[in-house]
Design a protein around this motif. Sequence first.
Motif, PDB file in Angstrom:
ATOM      1  N   ALA A 159       2.667   6.376  -8.201  1.00  0.00           N
ATOM      2  CA  ALA A 159       1.528   7.144  -9.029  1.00  0.00           C
ATOM      3  C   ALA A 159       1.997   8.651  -9.205  1.00  0.00           C
ATOM      4  CB  ALA A 159       0.147   7.001  -8.322  1.00  0.00           C
TER       5      ALA A 159
ATOM      6  N   TYR B  43       2.040   2.896  -3.347  1.00  0.00           N
ATOM      7  CA  TYR B  43       1.173   3.404  -4.409  1.00  0.00           C
ATOM      8  C   TYR B  43       1.577   5.038  -4.745  1.00  0.00           C
ATOM      9  CZ  TYR B  43      -2.808   5.597  -6.738  1.00  0.00           C
ATOM     10  OH  TYR B  43      -3.612   6.200  -7.467  1.00  0.00           O
TER      11      TYR B  43
ATOM     12  N   ALA C 182       0.796  -1.168  -0.062  1.00  0.00           N
ATOM     13  CA  ALA C 182      -0.072  -0.052  -0.003  1.00  0.00           C
ATOM     14  C   ALA C 182       0.786   1.267  -0.033  1.00  0.00           C
ATOM     15  CB  ALA C 182      -0.770  -0.147   1.343  1.00  0.00           C
TER      16      ALA C 182
ATOM     17  N   GLY D 171       1.962  -2.107  -6.799  1.00  0.00           N
ATOM     18  CA  GLY D 171       1.717  -1.098  -6.083  1.00  0.00           C
ATOM     19  C   GLY D 171       0.477   0.054  -6.845  1.00  0.00           C
ATOM     20  N   ILE D 172       0.651   0.116  -7.960  1.00  0.00           N
ATOM     21  CA  ILE D 172      -0.238   1.004  -8.666  1.00  0.00           C
ATOM     22  C   ILE D 172      -1.681   0.356  -8.238  1.00  0.00           C
ATOM     23  CG2 ILE D 172      -1.131   1.550 -10.915  1.00  0.00           C
ATOM     24  CD1 ILE D 172       0.938   3.359 -10.186  1.00  0.00           C
TER      25      ILE D 172
ATOM     26  N   ALA E  72      -2.745  -0.778  -5.835  1.00  0.00           N
ATOM     27  CA  ALA E  72      -3.230  -0.570  -4.174  1.00  0.00           C
ATOM     28  C   ALA E  72      -3.866   0.729  -4.106  1.00  0.00           C
ATOM     29  CB  ALA E  72      -1.961  -0.585  -3.451  1.00  0.00           C
ATOM     30  N   GLY E  73      -4.120   1.717  -5.019  1.00  0.00           N
ATOM     31  CA  GLY E  73      -4.849   2.665  -4.916  1.00  0.00           C
ATOM     32  C   GLY E  73      -5.714   3.210  -5.983  1.00  0.00           C
TER      33      GLY E  73
END
Lengths: 234, 234
Positions: free
Chosen positions: B176, B172, B169, B200-201, B203-204
């Motif tokens: 981003a 992100y 998390a 990672g991307i 996660a948001g």
Amino acid sequence: MRMLGVLGGMGPLASAEFMRALTLETPAERDQDHIPTVLWSDPRVPDRTAARNHGGPDPLPFLLRGIRGLEAAGCGAIAIPCNTAHGWFEAMQAATTLPILHIVDAAAEDLRAQGVTPGSHIGLMGTTATLAMRLYQERLGIECITPSDAMMQSHVMPAVGLVKANRVAEAYAPLAEVARNLHAQGAAAVVLGCTEIPLGIAAGPALPFPVVDTVAALARSAIAWALAERASAV
Amino acid sequence: MRMLGVLGGMGPLASAEFMRALTLETPAERDQDHIPTVLWSDPRVPDRTAARNHGGPDPLPFLLRGIRGLEAAGCGAIAIPCNTAHGWFEAMQAATTLPILHIVDAAAEDLRAQGVTPGSHIGLMGTTATLAMRLYQERLGIECITPSDAMMQSHVMPAVGLVKANRVAEAYAPLAEVARNLHAQGAAAVVLGCTEIPLGIAAGPALPFPVVDTVAALARSAIAWALAERASAV
């Protein structure tokens, strides 16, 4: 350090989720801290429930082929993220010198960790074959509250099929309804004793009572094996 | 039908996500419709970026050991859900008769499917090693907008490390920010050219411009191989 062997593909989404849980629950700061693993994901294994309940093709030769593959790869233990396949546990364990981590033992450990005492009633969801073979009742040594035959046919088995057909979100409502029903009958916790079931349950709001995710529980058993293996290899 | 081989563990969470994408994007009604796969997940492979940029231990012997394992298991093709490892693609391909599905080709196919034309500028995120080796620029035949060295050190590489350390998390925001920055510089799409980055991307909140998830793109290439293999086996 010998690798962990995973005999999977039953179903494949549960195997992917097992690999995810294995990774996320391992204490790790970098790739090299994670657990070397070979996943033998063979979804061609004949349907376990059909074999046990309806005279379908025997899955054992496929299971043993996977075990041979994991042995050849140099694995040191085997985890099988499929509850129903544990109906062939004794035959598989007799065919290999590698220890097979039993998913019911992993569930029992999770029940203990969640504070569910041996005298409690627990609910058990699984395939009709897992219930008919009494895999949990015999090995846990306790009676389990199980869904009615009608609920098995109308809710549990169709929902397991939905997960195997990649329709995971649709599986939530019928599975959650059955779990709530078992809890209402006095179950202190509900064991999600088919590896497709926690995937369906994870697709919606969390249930307001303890459940045992047998995919995650088996992953934790595998991590315990691997950390002990790593310690002994040093 | 020969099994798909996956040379993974680089990192292990990306391999789990590859197995998930492979499963969810396969047309299937039941377990037996899914793709037989062996995942060789060996996170002990020495760090690819450290090897290429800082004289660290050579990963090639570990990569070849995995390939030998996948050959022995009876696989018919190999997918490697790690972009940086493709810096050793030629050496791996020279060492096996099995076809290795190239992740840059999978990304190129995804760019085409998303309507990104050859003349467009694209953004490229990856490890410092992937950028230094020009894996994408050479094979795609187009120049890519890449993050500044400062952004690589402050944002991209730390975020990749967070995913490998199970702190998904937290990855992100920095990832981003870099993707938005590349888009602001005129990138029609941003290639997430390290398999930790799409994790990672994800996660948001979704980014408001096209991105190429190289884990999912490689899974689709593998599915195409497997469906052709199944057709030829009938």
